[in-house]
Design a protein around this motif. Sequence first.
Motif, short mmCIF file in Angstrom:
data_model
loop_
_atom_site.label_atom_id
_atom_site.label_comp_id
_atom_site.label_asym_id
_atom_site.label_seq_id
_atom_site.Cartn_x
_atom_site.Cartn_y
_atom_site.Cartn_z
N GLU A 186 11.50 -15.46 -6.66
CA GLU A 186 12.20 -16.68 -6.30
C GLU A 186 13.04 -16.50 -5.04
O GLU A 186 13.08 -17.37 -4.17
CB GLU A 186 13.06 -17.14 -7.48
CG GLU A 186 12.25 -17.62 -8.67
CD GLU A 186 13.12 -17.89 -9.89
OE1 GLU A 186 14.35 -17.65 -9.82
OE2 GLU A 186 12.57 -18.35 -10.90
N ALA A 245 3.55 -17.95 -5.27
CA ALA A 245 4.41 -18.55 -6.29
C ALA A 245 3.86 -19.89 -6.76
O ALA A 245 3.99 -20.24 -7.95
CB ALA A 245 5.83 -18.71 -5.76
N ASN A 246 3.23 -20.64 -5.86
CA ASN A 246 2.64 -21.91 -6.25
C ASN A 246 1.47 -21.72 -7.21
O ASN A 246 1.33 -22.46 -8.20
CB ASN A 246 2.18 -22.67 -5.00
CG ASN A 246 1.60 -24.03 -5.33
OD1 ASN A 246 0.41 -24.27 -5.17
ND2 ASN A 246 2.45 -24.95 -5.79
N ASP A 274 3.05 -20.91 -10.54
CA ASP A 274 3.55 -22.12 -11.19
C ASP A 274 2.41 -22.88 -11.86
O ASP A 274 2.53 -23.32 -13.02
CB ASP A 274 4.21 -23.03 -10.16
CG ASP A 274 5.55 -22.52 -9.67
OD1 ASP A 274 6.16 -21.66 -10.35
OD2 ASP A 274 6.01 -22.97 -8.60
N LYS A 275 1.30 -23.04 -11.15
CA LYS A 275 0.19 -23.80 -11.70
C LYS A 275 -0.44 -23.09 -12.90
O LYS A 275 -0.80 -23.73 -13.89
CB LYS A 275 -0.86 -24.04 -10.61
CG LYS A 275 -0.46 -25.07 -9.57
CD LYS A 275 -1.51 -25.20 -8.48
CE LYS A 275 -1.21 -26.33 -7.52
NZ LYS A 275 -1.34 -27.66 -8.13
N CYS A 307 1.11 -21.02 -14.91
CA CYS A 307 2.09 -21.14 -15.98
C CYS A 307 2.00 -22.52 -16.63
O CYS A 307 2.03 -22.65 -17.86
CB CYS A 307 3.49 -20.89 -15.43
SG CYS A 307 4.80 -20.92 -16.66
N ASN A 308 1.84 -23.55 -15.81
CA ASN A 308 1.71 -24.91 -16.34
C ASN A 308 0.40 -25.09 -17.11
O ASN A 308 0.35 -25.84 -18.09
CB ASN A 308 1.82 -25.92 -15.21
CG ASN A 308 3.22 -25.98 -14.62
OD1 ASN A 308 4.20 -25.74 -15.32
ND2 ASN A 308 3.32 -26.25 -13.34
N ALA A 333 2.38 -15.42 -14.25
CA ALA A 333 2.43 -16.64 -15.06
C ALA A 333 2.88 -16.33 -16.48
O ALA A 333 3.66 -17.08 -17.09
CB ALA A 333 1.07 -17.34 -15.07
N GLN A 348 6.55 -15.70 -16.33
CA GLN A 348 7.31 -16.92 -16.06
C GLN A 348 7.36 -17.82 -17.29
O GLN A 348 8.33 -18.58 -17.48
CB GLN A 348 6.69 -17.68 -14.88
CG GLN A 348 7.52 -18.84 -14.39
CD GLN A 348 7.14 -19.27 -13.00
OE1 GLN A 348 7.33 -18.54 -12.02
NE2 GLN A 348 6.58 -20.45 -12.88
N ASP A 381 2.75 -28.88 -9.50
CA ASP A 381 3.47 -27.82 -8.80
C ASP A 381 4.91 -27.68 -9.31
O ASP A 381 5.82 -27.40 -8.55
CB ASP A 381 3.51 -28.11 -7.29
CG ASP A 381 2.13 -28.14 -6.67
OD1 ASP A 381 1.24 -27.45 -7.18
OD2 ASP A 381 1.94 -28.88 -5.68
N HIS A 394 7.93 -25.94 -11.00
CA HIS A 394 8.37 -24.56 -11.20
C HIS A 394 9.26 -24.47 -12.41
O HIS A 394 10.27 -25.17 -12.52
CB HIS A 394 9.12 -24.04 -9.97
CG HIS A 394 9.71 -22.68 -10.15
ND1 HIS A 394 8.93 -21.55 -10.29
CD2 HIS A 394 10.99 -22.26 -10.25
CE1 HIS A 394 9.70 -20.49 -10.45
NE2 HIS A 394 10.97 -20.90 -10.44
N ASN A 441 11.82 -22.16 -14.35
CA ASN A 441 12.66 -21.01 -14.06
C ASN A 441 12.48 -19.94 -15.12
O ASN A 441 12.85 -20.14 -16.28
CB ASN A 441 14.13 -21.44 -13.98
CG ASN A 441 15.04 -20.31 -13.56
OD1 ASN A 441 14.59 -19.35 -12.94
ND2 ASN A 441 16.30 -20.41 -13.90
#
Length: 232
Positions: A10, A41-42, A45-46, A48-49, A82, A85, A149, A151, A153
């Motif tokens: 981060e 990082a993007n 994020d994806k 992880c989502n 991921a 996160q 996208d 994020h 934390n």
Amino acid sequence: MQATVLHALETRVQRDGARPLLTWYHPESGARVELSAVTFANWVDKACNLCGTLGVDDEPVLGLPLVFDHPGHWLSWVWVFAGWQAGGRVVVAPRDELGMVDLAVLGPEHPVPVPGVETVACSLHPLGLGFGRPLPGVTDAHEILSEPDVHLNGAAPAEQVWWTGSREELTGAALAGLAPVRGRSLVVASSPEVMLNALVGALVGGGSLVVVDGSAPDDRVEAIATAERAAR
């Protein structure tokens, strides 16, 4: 709270996000992909989502034969981060030695479901593209690209086990304490542990990593190091 490697990522995104974090080479195909900290990082994020979409976002245990079989591919490490996160941990082991996991992420060799486990398969296309065909019972990792996208934390405690590999278990704090890598360096991805140390070291040390994925003669590796101005 003790620092973790997620905090290092981060911070890198905020302070120096456009500079290359990971430059990936696959000598056998000639492919080269460069990921800035923002881009890496993007993808994290994806991914992880996508874990959330698949219902495995509550401190999940991710089984990653992908990393065991393909430690040098950049997408393998997207899935490692991921898992962290999402507040969980990752298990790097062969498919038949995973044990109890919430999600299994596989490479392209055998993209069929792990019995009783939500399964994702990666084609390992250099640009993250999919298989281009249906995978019954398996989510194509290409679905990452349809995720938002947003994020999340990563707030997992630093003392929580984050990594279970072939030789050791590491907490978030232990990972953040790995030797920092400064400047631009090259690593031949010979094992998951070698890559773990190199990538995390680059993050915590503010460095930039050039990864040679797969076998290559030494003169080819040396040529890549010279072209990228990377120390070996």
